[in-house]
Motif scaffolding. Structure first.
Motif, PDB file in Angstrom:
ATOM      1  N   LYS A 141       0.738  -1.214   0.095  1.00  0.00           N
ATOM      2  CA  LYS A 141      -0.113   0.040  -0.024  1.00  0.00           C
ATOM      3  C   LYS A 141       0.868   1.306  -0.045  1.00  0.00           C
ATOM      4  O   LYS A 141       0.867   2.155  -0.866  1.00  0.00           O
ATOM      5  CB  LYS A 141      -0.903  -0.008   1.246  1.00  0.00           C
ATOM      6  N   LEU A 142       2.051   1.297   0.792  1.00  0.00           N
ATOM      7  CA  LEU A 142       2.896   2.274   0.851  1.00  0.00           C
ATOM      8  C   LEU A 142       3.519   2.602  -0.521  1.00  0.00           C
ATOM      9  O   LEU A 142       3.780   3.638  -0.898  1.00  0.00           O
ATOM     10  CB  LEU A 142       3.866   2.120   1.859  1.00  0.00           C
ATOM     11  N   LEU A 143       3.942   1.633  -1.045  1.00  0.00           N
ATOM     12  CA  LEU A 143       4.727   1.406  -2.354  1.00  0.00           C
ATOM     13  C   LEU A 143       3.785   2.254  -3.472  1.00  0.00           C
ATOM     14  O   LEU A 143       3.964   3.010  -4.263  1.00  0.00           O
ATOM     15  CB  LEU A 143       5.212   0.209  -2.807  1.00  0.00           C
ATOM     16  N   ARG A 144       2.356   1.832  -3.421  1.00  0.00           N
ATOM     17  CA  ARG A 144       1.417   2.162  -4.509  1.00  0.00           C
ATOM     18  C   ARG A 144       1.235   3.878  -4.164  1.00  0.00           C
ATOM     19  O   ARG A 144       1.176   4.509  -5.183  1.00  0.00           O
ATOM     20  CB  ARG A 144       0.256   1.527  -4.000  1.00  0.00           C
ATOM     21  N   ARG A 145       1.217   4.099  -3.027  1.00  0.00           N
ATOM     22  CA  ARG A 145       0.956   5.620  -2.526  1.00  0.00           C
ATOM     23  C   ARG A 145       2.214   6.477  -2.761  1.00  0.00           C
ATOM     24  O   ARG A 145       2.065   7.514  -3.776  1.00  0.00           O
ATOM     25  CB  ARG A 145       0.872   5.834  -1.052  1.00  0.00           C
ATOM     26  N   THR A 146       3.374   5.902  -2.956  1.00  0.00           N
ATOM     27  CA  THR A 146       4.759   6.693  -2.973  1.00  0.00           C
ATOM     28  C   THR A 146       4.468   6.624  -4.809  1.00  0.00           C
ATOM     29  O   THR A 146       4.837   7.746  -5.442  1.00  0.00           O
ATOM     30  CB  THR A 146       5.794   5.876  -2.776  1.00  0.00           C
ATOM     31  N   GLU A 147       4.144   5.623  -5.311  1.00  0.00           N
ATOM     32  CA  GLU A 147       4.183   5.658  -6.982  1.00  0.00           C
ATOM     33  C   GLU A 147       3.097   6.700  -7.563  1.00  0.00           C
ATOM     34  O   GLU A 147       3.371   7.437  -8.272  1.00  0.00           O
ATOM     35  CB  GLU A 147       4.000   4.164  -7.629  1.00  0.00           C
ATOM     36  N   LYS A 148       2.023   6.646  -6.908  1.00  0.00           N
ATOM     37  CA  LYS A 148       0.913   7.554  -7.159  1.00  0.00           C
ATOM     38  C   LYS A 148       1.489   8.990  -7.171  1.00  0.00           C
ATOM     39  O   LYS A 148       1.037   9.901  -7.931  1.00  0.00           O
ATOM     40  CB  LYS A 148      -0.366   7.126  -6.507  1.00  0.00           C
TER      41      LYS A 148
END
Length: 57
Positions: free
Chosen positions: A34-41
């Motif tokens: 979830k953190l990775l996806r947030r960072t990528e977004k």
């Protein structure tokens, strides 16, 4: 790339960052994703804002 190849790369990248195998195994993997996806977004949004400020969009 098979999921096992990806998982090996994932573990190796965390080990290179100083994580231990115990830390990796004990982490909440879904929260990490979830953190990775947030960072990528956020990165994508920042990139789009740069293009917009240049009048490219």
């Amino acid at each position: 790339m098979e999921w096992t190849d990806w998982m090996e790369e994932f573990y190796l990248s965390l080990l290179k960052q100083g994580w231990t195998l115990t830390q990796i195994d004990e982490m909440d993997i879904f929260y990490y994703f979830k953190l990775l996806r947030r960072t990528e977004k956020k990165q994508k949004d920042d990139d789009l804002a740069k293009f917009d400020s240049l009048g490219l969009m």
